[in-house]
Motif scaffolding. Structure first.
Motif, PDB file in Angstrom:
ATOM      1  N   LEU A  27      14.530 -36.414  15.955  1.00  0.00           N
ATOM      2  CA  LEU A  27      14.015 -36.377  17.285  1.00  0.00           C
ATOM      3  C   LEU A  27      14.961 -36.118  18.490  1.00  0.00           C
ATOM      4  O   LEU A  27      14.426 -35.207  19.482  1.00  0.00           O
ATOM      5  CB  LEU A  27      12.946 -37.474  17.685  1.00  0.00           C
ATOM      6  CG  LEU A  27      11.845 -37.537  16.507  1.00  0.00           C
ATOM      7  CD1 LEU A  27      11.227 -38.745  16.667  1.00  0.00           C
ATOM      8  CD2 LEU A  27      10.983 -36.159  16.642  1.00  0.00           C
ATOM      9  N   GLY A  28      16.139 -36.619  18.589  1.00  0.00           N
ATOM     10  CA  GLY A  28      16.830 -36.778  19.707  1.00  0.00           C
ATOM     11  C   GLY A  28      17.319 -35.129  19.736  1.00  0.00           C
ATOM     12  O   GLY A  28      17.453 -34.403  20.840  1.00  0.00           O
ATOM     13  N   ASP A  33      16.923 -29.454  22.122  1.00  0.00           N
ATOM     14  CA  ASP A  33      16.329 -27.753  21.879  1.00  0.00           C
ATOM     15  C   ASP A  33      15.154 -27.700  22.492  1.00  0.00           C
ATOM     16  O   ASP A  33      15.181 -26.478  23.023  1.00  0.00           O
ATOM     17  CB  ASP A  33      15.859 -27.835  20.239  1.00  0.00           C
ATOM     18  CG  ASP A  33      17.466 -27.910  19.353  1.00  0.00           C
ATOM     19  OD1 ASP A  33      18.510 -27.863  20.079  1.00  0.00           O
ATOM     20  OD2 ASP A  33      17.301 -28.019  18.039  1.00  0.00           O
ATOM     21  N   ILE A  34      14.323 -28.560  22.455  1.00  0.00           N
ATOM     22  CA  ILE A  34      12.716 -28.010  23.096  1.00  0.00           C
ATOM     23  C   ILE A  34      13.452 -28.083  24.897  1.00  0.00           C
ATOM     24  O   ILE A  34      13.003 -27.124  25.519  1.00  0.00           O
ATOM     25  CB  ILE A  34      11.947 -29.211  23.117  1.00  0.00           C
ATOM     26  CG1 ILE A  34      11.387 -29.040  21.542  1.00  0.00           C
ATOM     27  CG2 ILE A  34      10.922 -29.076  24.076  1.00  0.00           C
ATOM     28  CD1 ILE A  34      10.367 -30.099  21.431  1.00  0.00           C
ATOM     29  N   GLN A  57       5.351 -17.719  23.968  1.00  0.00           N
ATOM     30  CA  GLN A  57       6.306 -17.738  23.001  1.00  0.00           C
ATOM     31  C   GLN A  57       6.904 -19.145  22.855  1.00  0.00           C
ATOM     32  O   GLN A  57       7.470 -19.427  21.811  1.00  0.00           O
ATOM     33  CB  GLN A  57       7.429 -16.649  23.674  1.00  0.00           C
ATOM     34  CG  GLN A  57       8.554 -16.660  22.562  1.00  0.00           C
ATOM     35  CD  GLN A  57       9.662 -15.498  23.092  1.00  0.00           C
ATOM     36  OE1 GLN A  57       9.365 -14.841  24.033  1.00  0.00           O
ATOM     37  NE2 GLN A  57      10.795 -15.278  22.360  1.00  0.00           N
ATOM     38  N   PHE A  58       7.121 -19.790  24.124  1.00  0.00           N
ATOM     39  CA  PHE A  58       7.600 -21.080  24.143  1.00  0.00           C
ATOM     40  C   PHE A  58       6.842 -22.133  23.305  1.00  0.00           C
ATOM     41  O   PHE A  58       7.207 -22.782  22.367  1.00  0.00           O
ATOM     42  CB  PHE A  58       7.837 -21.803  25.429  1.00  0.00           C
ATOM     43  CG  PHE A  58       8.248 -23.214  25.521  1.00  0.00           C
ATOM     44  CD1 PHE A  58       9.584 -23.449  25.150  1.00  0.00           C
ATOM     45  CD2 PHE A  58       7.338 -23.934  26.101  1.00  0.00           C
ATOM     46  CE1 PHE A  58       9.892 -24.736  25.043  1.00  0.00           C
ATOM     47  CE2 PHE A  58       7.792 -25.405  26.242  1.00  0.00           C
ATOM     48  CZ  PHE A  58       8.853 -25.813  25.664  1.00  0.00           C
ATOM     49  N   ALA A 137      10.621 -36.184  23.078  1.00  0.00           N
ATOM     50  CA  ALA A 137      11.110 -35.049  22.542  1.00  0.00           C
ATOM     51  C   ALA A 137       9.966 -33.771  22.962  1.00  0.00           C
ATOM     52  O   ALA A 137      10.584 -32.664  23.453  1.00  0.00           O
ATOM     53  CB  ALA A 137      11.184 -34.986  21.009  1.00  0.00           C
ATOM     54  N   ALA A 138       8.911 -34.105  22.959  1.00  0.00           N
ATOM     55  CA  ALA A 138       7.742 -33.317  23.112  1.00  0.00           C
ATOM     56  C   ALA A 138       7.311 -33.228  24.890  1.00  0.00           C
ATOM     57  O   ALA A 138       6.426 -32.347  24.953  1.00  0.00           O
ATOM     58  CB  ALA A 138       6.469 -33.552  22.295  1.00  0.00           C
ATOM     59  N   GLY A 139       7.825 -33.689  25.652  1.00  0.00           N
ATOM     60  CA  GLY A 139       7.496 -33.755  26.942  1.00  0.00           C
ATOM     61  C   GLY A 139       7.525 -32.756  27.595  1.00  0.00           C
ATOM     62  O   GLY A 139       6.371 -32.139  28.164  1.00  0.00           O
ATOM     63  N   PRO A 140       8.473 -31.622  27.596  1.00  0.00           N
ATOM     64  CA  PRO A 140       8.476 -30.347  28.026  1.00  0.00           C
ATOM     65  C   PRO A 140       7.341 -29.570  27.381  1.00  0.00           C
ATOM     66  O   PRO A 140       6.737 -28.825  28.135  1.00  0.00           O
ATOM     67  CB  PRO A 140       9.869 -29.671  27.941  1.00  0.00           C
ATOM     68  CG  PRO A 140      10.778 -30.838  27.825  1.00  0.00           C
ATOM     69  CD  PRO A 140       9.756 -31.805  27.145  1.00  0.00           C
TER      70      PRO A 140
END
Length: 341
Positions: A27-28, A33-34, A57-58, A137-140
């Motif tokens: 997850l790090g 990457d995200i 696309q993102f 990890a999923a924040g953005p």
């Protein structure tokens, strides 16, 4: 008792620690990457001005991965309840080792309460840590997609996984206490907890707070922006709508398509627009169907929760799980003292 419980639980704890370390590494890297992809999305948006396509696309790049991770995290407390909670007492009763403890100075209630606290806190620590890592990890992605209220994603973010873990352990323990057999208790715990995870988001969560309401005109443009028309059960329904001016809101209820006088659109009229609309050469997601429905002066009534209610919902649902855990634990403490011989 704490030392004894740890001795019995140490193998599971070491396996959980190893799994948590592997999850943290994965997850790090995913989170980094995200964030790189999010920076590229922002740069493309500022340079080309085509923010909608860049955002799509993102989202498309990471949507399936994050959904699979959310589904995996939803299974973690269910598995913990089955493999940690259910055998906690049932295995002792099957083997008869509970009698040895009861012949010491430790009371039955203290014996059960210590086991619940040690294993329950360990389960909350593991599940909460994975949930926190996934939330980071999923924040953005969550910031762009605005789907944090979706049933699967909501349960895999924030503090709700802590409530899941607490309830799973106590539920499994109480089921094992009642059945007194390890394998049946494991199976029943798994099924029951998965049922709870399906029931709460769809039946309980919408009623934790009173929703806002609004009426949305169904013009041809609004129809084309919807996610779907109709349903497998029939009826003049529309889904996948958004509340204007409330991006990221959770729509908890959508009425059928209604005419100007508030009556539900007849299924025959809806199917006529859906299956054989007048040809106009219109483009868009639903094309001629959208034009046909737009000409009928329709609207839908929506019940929704604004995005700013996300954290109040998180805390409310977590409190619900913790309260249910406390009640189950109290029942277990009564049962082990009064009825178990």
């Amino acid at each position: 008792m704490i030392w004894l419980t740890w001795r019995q639980f140490r193998v599971q704890a070491l396996v959980a620690a190893l799994a948590l370390a592997l999850a943290a590494i994965y997850l790090g890297r995913l989170g980094l990457d995200i964030r790189d992809a999010h920076d590229a999305y922002l740069a493309r948006c500022e340079t080309d001005g085509d923010c909608a396509e860049a955002a799509a696309q993102f989202r498309g790049t990471y949507r399936q991965t994050l959904l699979l991770l959310a589904a995996g995290l939803a299974l973690v407390p269910a598995v913990i309840g089955a493999f940690w909670g259910a055998p906690l007492i049932a295995r002792e009763i099957e083997a008869g080792t509970h009698r040895l403890v009861w012949n010491q100075s430790v009371t039955r209630r203290r014996w059960l309460l210590t086991k619940l606290l040690v294993v329950g806190l360990a389960a909350m620590a593991v599940t909460g840590a994975v949930g926190a890592l996934l939330t980071w990890a999923a924040g953005p992605y969550d910031e762009v997609a605005k789907t944090r209220f979706d049933a699967l994603e909501f349960g895999a973010r924030g503090v709700v996984p802590l409530g899941y873990a607490a309830l799973a352990v106590v539920l499994g323990t109480v089921v094992g206490l009642l059945l007194r057999r390890t394998l049946p208790a494991m199976a029943l715990t798994l099924v029951a907890f998965l049922a709870i995870q399906l029931l709460v988001p769809n039946v309980v969560r919408p009623h934790l707070m009173s929703p806002e309401t609004t009426s949305l005109p169904m013009t041809a443009e609004a129809v084309n922006q919807a996610g779907n028309l109709g349903s497998i059960t029939g009826g003049a329904t529309i889904g996948g709508l958004e509340v204007p001016g409330a991006t990221g809101a959770w729509i908890s209820d959508t009425s059928p398509l209604r005419t100007a006088d508030g009556a539900a659109l007849s299924e025959a009229t809806f199917n006529e627009c859906l299956d054989d609309p007048p040809e106009t050469g219109a483009t868009g997601t639903f094309g001629d169907t959208a034009v046909c429905l737009g000409a009928l002066d329709l609207h839908v009534d929506l019940a929704y929760h604004p995005e700013e209610r996300y954290w109040p919902f998180q805390w409310a649902e977590t409190g619900l799980y913790v309260a249910a855990s406390a009640l189950l634990a109290a029942f277990g403490l009564w049962r082990v003292r009064r009825r178990l011989n």
